[in-house]
Design a protein around this motif. Structure first.
Motif, PDB file in Angstrom:
ATOM      1  N   VAL A  96       0.425  -1.189   0.107  1.00 19.48           N
ATOM      2  CA  VAL A  96      -0.328  -0.042   0.260  1.00 19.48           C
ATOM      3  C   VAL A  96       1.022   1.457   0.140  1.00 19.48           C
ATOM      4  CG1 VAL A  96      -1.847   0.914   0.990  1.00 19.48           C
ATOM      5  CG2 VAL A  96      -2.163  -0.859   1.085  1.00 19.48           C
ATOM      6  N   PRO A  97       1.945   1.307   0.442  1.00 20.89           N
ATOM      7  CA  PRO A  97       2.468   2.481   0.894  1.00 20.89           C
ATOM      8  C   PRO A  97       3.715   2.935  -0.844  1.00 20.89           C
ATOM      9  CG  PRO A  97       3.765   1.100   2.498  1.00 20.89           C
ATOM     10  CD  PRO A  97       1.938   0.708   2.475  1.00 20.89           C
ATOM     11  N   VAL A  98       3.757   1.864  -0.847  1.00 18.39           N
ATOM     12  CA  VAL A  98       4.281   1.473  -2.286  1.00 18.39           C
ATOM     13  C   VAL A  98       3.928   1.733  -3.201  1.00 18.39           C
ATOM     14  CG1 VAL A  98       5.823   0.657  -4.389  1.00 18.39           C
ATOM     15  CG2 VAL A  98       6.022   0.043  -1.573  1.00 18.39           C
ATOM     16  N   LEU A  99       2.369   1.692  -3.607  1.00 12.31           N
ATOM     17  CA  LEU A  99       1.396   2.334  -4.576  1.00 12.31           C
ATOM     18  C   LEU A  99       0.917   3.939  -3.951  1.00 12.31           C
ATOM     19  CD1 LEU A  99      -0.548  -0.851  -5.351  1.00 12.31           C
ATOM     20  CD2 LEU A  99       0.975  -0.359  -6.370  1.00 12.31           C
ATOM     21  N   LEU A 100       1.018   3.999  -3.209  1.00 10.13           N
ATOM     22  CA  LEU A 100       0.695   5.693  -2.443  1.00 10.13           C
ATOM     23  C   LEU A 100       2.147   6.252  -2.899  1.00 10.13           C
ATOM     24  CD1 LEU A 100      -0.927   7.341  -1.084  1.00 10.13           C
ATOM     25  CD2 LEU A 100       0.023   6.708   1.250  1.00 10.13           C
ATOM     26  N   ALA A 101       2.661   6.167  -2.713  1.00 10.80           N
ATOM     27  CA  ALA A 101       4.043   6.750  -3.575  1.00 10.80           C
ATOM     28  C   ALA A 101       4.105   7.436  -4.774  1.00 10.80           C
ATOM     29  CB  ALA A 101       5.613   6.299  -2.291  1.00 10.80           C
ATOM     30  N   MET A 112      -5.118   7.289  -6.269  1.00 13.82           N
ATOM     31  CA  MET A 112      -5.478   7.187  -5.183  1.00 13.82           C
ATOM     32  C   MET A 112      -7.178   6.472  -4.432  1.00 13.82           C
ATOM     33  SD  MET A 112      -2.467   9.162  -3.075  1.00 13.82           S
ATOM     34  CE  MET A 112      -3.600  10.042  -2.408  1.00 13.82           C
ATOM     35  N   VAL A 113      -8.078   6.782  -5.289  1.00  8.59           N
ATOM     36  CA  VAL A 113      -9.453   6.531  -5.213  1.00  8.59           C
ATOM     37  C   VAL A 113      -9.342   5.319  -4.528  1.00  8.59           C
ATOM     38  CG1 VAL A 113     -11.369   6.774  -5.685  1.00  8.59           C
ATOM     39  CG2 VAL A 113     -10.313   8.473  -5.848  1.00  8.59           C
ATOM     40  N   ALA A 114      -8.473   4.229  -6.347  1.00 10.52           N
ATOM     41  CA  ALA A 114      -8.487   2.490  -5.284  1.00 10.52           C
ATOM     42  C   ALA A 114      -7.337   2.001  -4.679  1.00 10.52           C
ATOM     43  CB  ALA A 114      -7.563   2.418  -6.961  1.00 10.52           C
ATOM     44  N   LEU A 115      -6.598   3.303  -4.082  1.00  9.46           N
ATOM     45  CA  LEU A 115      -5.839   2.791  -2.713  1.00  9.46           C
ATOM     46  C   LEU A 115      -6.936   1.890  -1.815  1.00  9.46           C
ATOM     47  CD1 LEU A 115      -2.709   4.231  -3.045  1.00  9.46           C
ATOM     48  CD2 LEU A 115      -3.227   2.060  -2.586  1.00  9.46           C
ATOM     49  N   LEU A 116      -8.222   2.968  -1.972  1.00 13.28           N
ATOM     50  CA  LEU A 116      -9.276   2.639  -0.113  1.00 13.28           C
ATOM     51  C   LEU A 116      -9.493   0.926  -0.545  1.00 13.28           C
ATOM     52  CD1 LEU A 116     -11.437   5.882  -0.676  1.00 13.28           C
ATOM     53  CD2 LEU A 116      -9.483   5.688   0.782  1.00 13.28           C
ATOM     54  N   LEU A 117      -9.703   0.561  -1.599  1.00 15.36           N
ATOM     55  CA  LEU A 117      -9.805  -0.898  -1.372  1.00 15.36           C
ATOM     56  C   LEU A 117      -9.069  -1.363  -1.009  1.00 15.36           C
ATOM     57  CD1 LEU A 117     -11.841  -3.524  -2.571  1.00 15.36           C
ATOM     58  CD2 LEU A 117     -10.650  -3.281  -4.011  1.00 15.36           C
ATOM     59  N   VAL A 119      -6.634  -0.509   1.988  1.00 10.45           N
ATOM     60  CA  VAL A 119      -6.459  -0.228   2.600  1.00 10.45           C
ATOM     61  C   VAL A 119      -7.393  -1.014   3.350  1.00 10.45           C
ATOM     62  CG1 VAL A 119      -6.498   1.815   4.074  1.00 10.45           C
ATOM     63  CG2 VAL A 119      -5.644   1.982   1.996  1.00 10.45           C
ATOM     64  N   THR A 120      -9.342  -0.556   2.795  1.00  9.80           N
ATOM     65  CA  THR A 120     -10.575  -0.851   3.970  1.00  9.80           C
ATOM     66  C   THR A 120     -10.253  -2.292   4.354  1.00  9.80           C
ATOM     67  OG1 THR A 120     -11.437   0.779   2.846  1.00  9.80           O
ATOM     68  CG2 THR A 120     -12.895  -0.986   3.801  1.00  9.80           C
TER      69      THR A 120
END
Length: 369
Positions: A96-101, A112-117, A119-120
């Motif tokens: 997750v942090p890798v994709l966030l960066a 950014m929106v796709a990362l909500l999945l 994380v949740t």
């Protein structure tokens, strides 16, 4: 600036004039400035460019979330891939942090929106382990440890375990050479003990109805041809009754078969899975309502191979631990394969003990009635 017709001298335009001319007039720090910042952010997000950037990152984030969400559906037909994913499932959160960066670098709103999945999903699976669920009190402390066949200091290991204050202590991977050493060092703290093959139980309370448990180390047409005394030498599971002030407590100690990852066979778990099924059947036949299972199961409770056990018993670490309680390898623990599972008793606290000479960390739990 403008010039007067009469003299040609310069004069400064009044305040507010030329605000759109690109001149930097300092940051807006008041309420109006903050509202303007919000409006700019909304305008930026509403533009199509941020949503078009980083489509690969967005797809990877969605796939990560779906993998964690549907990990139980990953098939085991090819190299036990499903069990392998379940074993290291908590660590998938590191992506997750890798994709966030990457999403921030690409300024990708879609990513950014796709990362909500993911994380949740990760928080729903493991968020509860991030809090301390332990409680004060308890009636009995139990501990388990794979002492390691290659342990260079069994005497020191035994002394460390005795100092833990556990009322009931289970050991796995006891060698014939180390057995007398453990017995000698633990006899002062534990007047009662039993060793059945390579597993043993030391107790401050009386033991009874002790027997080995067949976890099908031998199978096939020749399995029944081996004498019982021969099988006992490499037996890896036992069952006994601990007499407590609150009544009998059935205790199982087990060391299931190893799991191996290799290029040809994938995640090889046949021996372990067969033992898990046999152990689940033994627990299902147990008449005592109060049961504790201590052992190196060579797998995590998320692994579907242990569904027969986890449907009957619950993890003390998940119920009353603080964190993931990783126990292997001792030098840098990444998984919890040493388990304390219970039924009919209440876990009050679960923790990992300091390292010994083994490649596993000892685990302990405080239980109450």
């Amino acid at each position: 600036m403008t010039r007067t017709p009469a003299t040609g001298t310069a004069r400064t335009p009044p305040s507010g004039v030329g605000e759109a001319d690109g001149v930097d007039r300092g940051p807006d720090t008041g309420p109006g400035g903050r509202r303007a910042g919000v409006r700019r952010a909304i305008r930026t997000a509403s533009r199509p460019e941020p949503w078009k950037r980083g489509p690969v990152l967005a797809v990877l984030a969605l796939l990560l979330g779906l993998l964690m969400l549907l990990h139980a559906q990953v098939p085991n037909r090819i190299g036990n891939l499903g069990s392998l994913v379940a074993t290291f499932l908590p660590w998938f959160g590191l992506f997750v942090p890798v994709l966030l960066a990457g999403a921030l670098w690409r300024r990708s709103a879609a990513a950014m929106v796709a990362l909500l999945l993911p994380v949740t999903v990760w928080l729903s699976l493991f968020g509860g382990l991030l809090t301390d669920k332990s409680h004060a009190g308890g009636d009995l402390t139990v501990a388990g440890h794979n002492v390691g066949a290659e342990n260079p200091d069994p005497v020191g290991t035994a002394r460390d375990l005795a100092a833990s204050g556990a009322d009931v202590l289970a050991l796995e991977e006891i060698t014939a050479q180390a057995k007398p050493l453990y017995e000698k060092e633990l006899e002062a703290a534990y007047p009662y003990h039993t060793v059945q093959g390579t597993v043993g139980l030391w107790s401050k309370l009386p033991l009874s109805h002790t027997r080995p448990v067949d976890i099908e180390l031998d199978y096939g047409p020749l399995a029944d041809t081996k004498p019982a005394d021969v099988k006992l030498t490499y037996n890896r599971a036992l069952r006994t009754t601990v007499a407590t002030d609150q009544g009998p407590l059935a205790v199982y100690v087990a060391h299931l078969g190893s799991a191996r990852v290799n290029p040809k066979g994938g995640f090889a778990t046949d021996h372990r899975d067969r033992g898990a099924r046999a152990l689940a059947e033994a627990v299902a036949d147990e008449r005592n309502e109060r049961v504790v299972l201590l052992g190196d199961l060579n797998g995590t409770v998320d692994d579907r191979a242990f569904a027969g056990l986890t449907s009957q018993l619950r993890s003390a670490q998940e119920a009353a631990g603080d964190g993931f309680g990783f126990s292997w390898p001792a030098k840098f623990p990444v998984v919890r394969i040493d388990q304390i599972l219970v039924r009919g008793v209440e876990p009050e606290r679960s923790w990992v003990l300091p390292a010994t000479g083994s490649d596993h960390l000892p685990v302990a739990a405080r239980i109450s009635w």
